[in-house]
Design an enzyme around this catalytic site. Sequence first.
Site, PDB file in Angstrom:
ATOM      1  N   VAL A   1       2.559 -16.576  -4.820  1.00 22.09           N
ATOM      2  CA  VAL A   1       2.890 -17.847  -5.471  1.00 22.09           C
ATOM      3  C   VAL A   1       2.888 -18.921  -4.390  1.00 22.09           C
ATOM      4  O   VAL A   1       3.358 -18.688  -3.277  1.00 22.09           O
ATOM      5  CB  VAL A   1       4.239 -17.813  -6.208  1.00 22.09           C
ATOM      6  CG1 VAL A   1       4.129 -17.035  -7.517  1.00 22.09           C
ATOM      7  CG2 VAL A   1       5.346 -17.218  -5.356  1.00 22.09           C
ATOM      8  N   ARG A   2       2.349 -20.082  -4.710  1.00 14.89           N
ATOM      9  CA  ARG A   2       2.144 -21.088  -3.674  1.00 14.89           C
ATOM     10  C   ARG A   2       2.185 -22.507  -4.253  1.00 14.89           C
ATOM     11  O   ARG A   2       1.968 -22.711  -5.451  1.00 14.89           O
ATOM     12  CB  ARG A   2       0.811 -20.849  -2.979  1.00 14.89           C
ATOM     13  CG  ARG A   2      -0.370 -20.819  -3.917  1.00 14.89           C
ATOM     14  CD  ARG A   2      -1.633 -20.308  -3.252  1.00 14.89           C
ATOM     15  NE  ARG A   2      -2.750 -20.231  -4.197  1.00 14.89           N
ATOM     16  CZ  ARG A   2      -3.011 -19.193  -4.977  1.00 14.89           C
ATOM     17  NH1 ARG A   2      -2.236 -18.115  -4.918  1.00 14.89           N
ATOM     18  NH2 ARG A   2      -4.031 -19.200  -5.811  1.00 14.89           N
TER      19      ARG A   2
ATOM     20  N   HIS B   1       0.863  -1.187   0.000  1.00 15.38           N
ATOM     21  CA  HIS B   1       0.000   0.000   0.000  1.00 15.38           C
ATOM     22  C   HIS B   1       0.902   1.240   0.000  1.00 15.38           C
ATOM     23  O   HIS B   1       1.475   1.597   1.041  1.00 15.38           O
ATOM     24  CB  HIS B   1      -0.903   0.015   1.234  1.00 15.38           C
ATOM     25  CG  HIS B   1      -1.913  -1.092   1.253  1.00 15.38           C
ATOM     26  ND1 HIS B   1      -3.046  -1.079   0.479  1.00 15.38           N
ATOM     27  CD2 HIS B   1      -1.948  -2.260   1.961  1.00 15.38           C
ATOM     28  CE1 HIS B   1      -3.747  -2.174   0.701  1.00 15.38           C
ATOM     29  NE2 HIS B   1      -3.111  -2.913   1.597  1.00 15.38           N
TER      30      HIS B   1
ATOM     31  N   GLY C   1      -8.084 -22.313  10.444  1.00 16.13           N
ATOM     32  CA  GLY C   1      -7.161 -22.371  11.568  1.00 16.13           C
ATOM     33  C   GLY C   1      -5.747 -22.690  11.150  1.00 16.13           C
ATOM     34  O   GLY C   1      -4.839 -22.732  11.983  1.00 16.13           O
TER      35      GLY C   1
ATOM     36  N   GLY D   1      -3.938 -20.844   8.943  1.00 19.88           N
ATOM     37  CA  GLY D   1      -3.184 -19.614   8.793  1.00 19.88           C
ATOM     38  C   GLY D   1      -2.924 -18.908  10.113  1.00 19.88           C
ATOM     39  O   GLY D   1      -3.462 -19.257  11.162  1.00 19.88           O
ATOM     40  N   ARG D   2      -2.087 -17.891  10.045  1.00 22.13           N
ATOM     41  CA  ARG D   2      -1.744 -17.070  11.202  1.00 22.13           C
ATOM     42  C   ARG D   2      -2.423 -15.721  11.000  1.00 22.13           C
ATOM     43  O   ARG D   2      -2.154 -15.013  10.027  1.00 22.13           O
ATOM     44  CB  ARG D   2      -0.233 -16.915  11.295  1.00 22.13           C
ATOM     45  CG  ARG D   2       0.253 -16.052  12.445  1.00 22.13           C
ATOM     46  CD  ARG D   2       1.779 -16.130  12.508  1.00 22.13           C
ATOM     47  NE  ARG D   2       2.314 -15.310  13.571  1.00 22.13           N
ATOM     48  CZ  ARG D   2       2.716 -14.050  13.410  1.00 22.13           C
ATOM     49  NH1 ARG D   2       2.628 -13.467  12.225  1.00 22.13           N
ATOM     50  NH2 ARG D   2       3.216 -13.370  14.428  1.00 22.13           N
TER      51      ARG D   2
ATOM     52  N   HIS E   1       0.873  -5.361 -17.804  1.00 23.97           N
ATOM     53  CA  HIS E   1       0.375  -6.521 -18.546  1.00 23.97           C
ATOM     54  C   HIS E   1       1.408  -7.064 -19.532  1.00 23.97           C
ATOM     55  O   HIS E   1       1.412  -8.272 -19.811  1.00 23.97           O
ATOM     56  CB  HIS E   1      -0.941  -6.173 -19.251  1.00 23.97           C
ATOM     57  CG  HIS E   1      -2.118  -6.237 -18.326  1.00 23.97           C
ATOM     58  ND1 HIS E   1      -2.809  -7.402 -18.086  1.00 23.97           N
ATOM     59  CD2 HIS E   1      -2.705  -5.285 -17.556  1.00 23.97           C
ATOM     60  CE1 HIS E   1      -3.779  -7.171 -17.225  1.00 23.97           C
ATOM     61  NE2 HIS E   1      -3.738  -5.886 -16.881  1.00 23.97           N
TER      62      HIS E   1
ATOM     63  N   HIS F   1      -0.313  -6.530  -5.485  1.00 24.73           N
ATOM     64  CA  HIS F   1      -0.464  -7.782  -4.757  1.00 24.73           C
ATOM     65  C   HIS F   1       0.152  -8.897  -5.586  1.00 24.73           C
ATOM     66  O   HIS F   1       0.040  -8.902  -6.812  1.00 24.73           O
ATOM     67  CB  HIS F   1      -1.953  -8.085  -4.524  1.00 24.73           C
ATOM     68  CG  HIS F   1      -2.236  -9.519  -4.190  1.00 24.73           C
ATOM     69  ND1 HIS F   1      -2.789 -10.397  -5.100  1.00 24.73           N
ATOM     70  CD2 HIS F   1      -2.011 -10.232  -3.059  1.00 24.73           C
ATOM     71  CE1 HIS F   1      -2.918 -11.589  -4.536  1.00 24.73           C
ATOM     72  NE2 HIS F   1      -2.454 -11.516  -3.310  1.00 24.73           N
TER      73      HIS F   1
END
Length: 303
Positions: free
Chosen positions: A110-111, A97, A259, A261-262, A146, A107
Site C-alpha cells: 500500500v502506498r 516466502h 535511484g 529506492g534502496r 478472494h 505479497h
Amino acid sequence: MTTIDIEAVKNYLMQLQDSICNGLEAADGSARFKEDYWERETGGSGRTRVIAGDVLQKGGVAFSHVFGESMPASATAERPELAGSPFQAMGVSLVIHPRNPFVPISHANVRFFIAGEEGQEKIWWFGGGFDMTPYYGFEEDCIHWHQVAKNACDEFGEDVYPRYKKWCDDYFFLPHRNEARGVGGLFFDDLNEWEFEKSFAFMQSVGNSYLDAYLPIIERRKELPYGDKEKWFQEYRRGRYAEFNLVYDRGTVFGLRSGVGRTESILMSLPPQVRWEYDWAPEEGTEEARLYSEFLTPKDWLA
C-alpha cells in the site's frame, strides 16, 4: 477543497507495518523480525524488517518515506507535467516466502504519492493491493483469499472488487511465459478519483485485510508433510516469481532505475533458493500439472 493529511498516512503505514510483523511472528512461532533502519542522503528514511524462521523461510516487511526536490525522470514518463516537481512517496511493501511448499507466497503493498510546488494544487494518488502465488493449489484457500479481498472493497462500490481483481490478474502476468504469476487478488494504482478521505480509507481497508486473508491459510497448510519432489517444484516456481519481480514489477523497476529506492530493501522480495530447468513441463495428471491447468488461469473464485 479536500485536506490532504500526509502525516496521517505516514502514521497509518508505520502502524500497519507493526501489526503485520506482529501477526506474522505469531504465525511463525520461532523467529522475530530484525529491523534495519536507514536514511536516504537526498531525503527520507525507512524501516526494513526481515524474518527467517521455521514457517516463514524468508520474509520482508518494509516501510519507506522518501522525498526530493525533483521527480526522477523514470517517474514522469506517464506524467510529464510533474517533471522537476518536488515529491513525497511512502508505503509498506511485503513479500513472504514460506518454507512448506503447500503454503503460498504472499505479497502486499500500500502506498501514497504526492507531488507539486508549494502554494500550488498538489497531485496525489494511492495504490496497492495483495496477491497470492501458490505452488500447489487448494480451492478453499483461493476462495478465502478472494472473499477477504471482496469484503475489503464492498463498502466502496460493487464495481470495485471486480475492477481491481481484473487489474491484478492482468498485472501479475508473465508475457514471456504466457502464464499468470499466481491466483491474483487486488491491484490498484493512481487512485484519486474519490476525495482524499475516501481514497485513504480504501487503502486502509486493503492494508488491514492482508492478515485476515493470509494467516488462516498459513495455519491450514504449514504442518502438511512434503518431500524432495515438492521442494524441487517450489524452487522451480520461485523462478517465475523472480522473473516477474526483476523484469515487470513497477516498484522494483522504478526503485532500481530511479535511484530513489534502496537496493537491499527492493530486492528483499526475491526468494531464498530458486532453480531454473531447461524446457521443463509437469507430467499430466500430477498436482504440479493441476497448478497450471486449474489455478494459473484467471477465474471468478467467488462464482
